[in-house]
Design a protein around this motif. Structure first.
Motif, PDB file in Angstrom:
ATOM      1  N   CYS A 136     -19.942  18.010  12.094  1.00  0.00           N
ATOM      2  CA  CYS A 136     -19.147  19.093  11.230  1.00  0.00           C
ATOM      3  C   CYS A 136     -17.707  18.566  11.310  1.00  0.00           C
ATOM      4  O   CYS A 136     -16.804  17.724  12.259  1.00  0.00           O
ATOM      5  CB  CYS A 136     -19.568  20.295  12.053  1.00  0.00           C
ATOM      6  N   PRO A 137     -16.978  19.730  10.047  1.00  0.00           N
ATOM      7  CA  PRO A 137     -15.747  18.898  10.635  1.00  0.00           C
ATOM      8  C   PRO A 137     -15.016  19.233  11.781  1.00  0.00           C
ATOM      9  O   PRO A 137     -15.012  19.982  11.820  1.00  0.00           O
ATOM     10  CB  PRO A 137     -15.087  19.397   8.892  1.00  0.00           C
ATOM     11  N   ASN A 138     -13.738  18.554  12.248  1.00  0.00           N
ATOM     12  CA  ASN A 138     -13.056  18.516  13.054  1.00  0.00           C
ATOM     13  C   ASN A 138     -12.102  19.903  12.948  1.00  0.00           C
ATOM     14  O   ASN A 138     -11.844  20.408  11.563  1.00  0.00           O
ATOM     15  CB  ASN A 138     -12.308  17.714  14.283  1.00  0.00           C
ATOM     16  N   MET A 139     -11.703  20.857  13.683  1.00  0.00           N
ATOM     17  CA  MET A 139     -10.838  21.911  13.914  1.00  0.00           C
ATOM     18  C   MET A 139      -9.736  21.924  13.213  1.00  0.00           C
ATOM     19  O   MET A 139      -9.352  22.410  12.483  1.00  0.00           O
ATOM     20  CB  MET A 139     -10.968  22.572  15.398  1.00  0.00           C
ATOM     21  N   ASP A 140      -9.223  20.183  13.693  1.00  0.00           N
ATOM     22  CA  ASP A 140      -7.817  20.164  12.690  1.00  0.00           C
ATOM     23  C   ASP A 140      -7.967  20.752  10.774  1.00  0.00           C
ATOM     24  O   ASP A 140      -7.257  21.231  10.335  1.00  0.00           O
ATOM     25  CB  ASP A 140      -6.994  19.230  13.448  1.00  0.00           C
ATOM     26  N   PHE A 141      -9.411  20.360  10.586  1.00  0.00           N
ATOM     27  CA  PHE A 141      -9.354  20.376   9.194  1.00  0.00           C
ATOM     28  C   PHE A 141      -8.926  21.826   8.468  1.00  0.00           C
ATOM     29  O   PHE A 141      -8.331  21.822   7.921  1.00  0.00           O
ATOM     30  CB  PHE A 141     -10.865  20.033   8.451  1.00  0.00           C
ATOM     31  N   PHE A 142     -10.270  22.275   8.932  1.00  0.00           N
ATOM     32  CA  PHE A 142      -9.087  23.921   8.774  1.00  0.00           C
ATOM     33  C   PHE A 142      -8.007  24.550   9.314  1.00  0.00           C
ATOM     34  O   PHE A 142      -7.252  25.571   8.894  1.00  0.00           O
ATOM     35  CB  PHE A 142     -10.212  25.047   9.774  1.00  0.00           C
TER      36      PHE A 142
END
Length: 354
Positions: A217-223
């Motif tokens: 899963c993409p990490n939170m920073d991406f969002f």
């Protein structure tokens, strides 16, 4: 950090044309206007998307621009993606190009310049490149094939929001209309979120979804970076479905040029009976219509050569199926096939354990 090796190069075949692969040398206003005015311009080729990739661990953007004096003739934004939780290096590196390249007037020479420059930059950095088309590219298919990209059929589903609300509703299958009504009766409510805390709540659901299907899963920073850079047009929107003061499902949506792109979605498994995901789609149809959007993009429907339950589910909402396809180029064949088999076996083992 972006990859820049050839900063500014004149081309002997077309002396006026120059290739640039350093984003700092590109006028971002001109870049933004080119994408906005291009018939196939999309959110994934914007300077805002470049900024999101550049600022997020595990993503490395690669920009290639062809210029004719001060005019942009073509743009391609690619991103190298690599799993960050394990030190896998080249074994997890792949490059993805979404909705590009964008070429002025379908100029085949410009397209080939971009692909040749890109292939030179990327050849020893990733296992493979995948170009995910948003439109029919058949007029330029021969150029991709000459550059050793293989065409693969791949489907998508679009819903026309220009239809009357009654028409959209009537095109939804009876089973989905029933589940939408049930969700409303049981008190599920959909809203658009604005606070950072709600992003955290929905991200926890996304982590559960990806853990269940055994994919990274993409990490939170991406969002967080999406939220920071997509504030006007493009916009990054978070919609949640809530029941008894608890968020039980969500949609992350990129909104740009009258299109709603559903980028990530999920729900808590223990609340599936509440039909929150079905209600989210319907409420987003209505919100899109009210706010001037004309297309709801379901974000992929798999290969037509394989059964895909997600595609069957999405089609029940009345959208139209089409086949923009994909192009793929394997840069390191032996290593690619080794990693592909290893990944398949590992995922199969993990799924068996759950």
């Amino acid at each position: 950090m972006a990859i820049n090796t050839t900063i500014h190069k004149s081309l002997t075949s077309s002396p006026k044309l120059k290739v640039i692969n350093d984003a700092s040398l590109v006028n971002h206003k001109f870049w933004s206007e080119f994408v906005r005015n291009h018939p196939q311009g999309n959110v994934f080729q914007t300077p805002q998307m470049y900024a999101v990739f550049e600022e997020t661990e595990g993503f490395v953007p690669i920009l290639i621009v062809v210029m004719d004096d001060e005019l942009i003739k073509g743009i391609q934004l690619a991103v190298i993606q690599q799993e960050t939780k394990r030190n896998l290096g080249i074994f997890s590196r792949r490059a993805v190009i979404r909705g590009g390249p964008l070429i002025d007037e379908n100029d085949k020479e410009v397209l080939k310049l971009i692909l040749d420059e890109y292939n030179d930059l990327i050849k020893d950095k990733v296992l493979y490149t995948q170009i995910r088309n948003w439109v029919d590219t058949s007029p330029n298919k021969s150029v991709f094939l000459k550059c050793n990209y293989k065409y693969l059929d791949h489907l998508n589903i679009l819903l026309d929001l220009n239809q009357d609300e009654e028409e959209i509703w009537s095109n939804i299958k009876n089973s989905k209309r029933h589940s939408i009504r049930k969700a409303i009766r049981e008190g599920v409510a959909v809203k658009m979120e604005t606070s950072e805390s709600n992003l955290g709540n929905t991200y926890e659901i996304l982590l559960q979804v990806y853990n269940r299907i055994k994919l990274p899963c993409p990490n939170m920073d991406f969002f967080k970076n999406c939220k920071a850079h997509f504030q006007n047009d493009p916009r990054f929107l978070v919609f949640t479905a809530n029941w008894e003061n608890k968020t039980i499902a969500f949609r992350y949506v990129l909104a740009y040029k009258k299109v709603l792109y559903i980028t990530y979605a999920g729900g808590l498994e223990e609340y599936y009976s509440k039909n929150a995901n079905d209600l989210l789609n319907w409420e987003l149809f209505l919100w899109g219509k009210e706010n001037g959007y004309t297309v709801y993009d379901f974000a992929g429907a798999g290969s037509p050569n394989a059964d895909y339950g997600v595609r069957t589910n999405k089609l029940r909402f009345g959208g139209k199926l089409y086949n923009p396809g994909r192009y793929q180029k394997i840069h390191q064949p032996l290593l690619f096939y080794f990693v592909k088999v290893a990944f398949f076996l590992r995922r199969k083992l993990l799924l068996k354990k759950t």
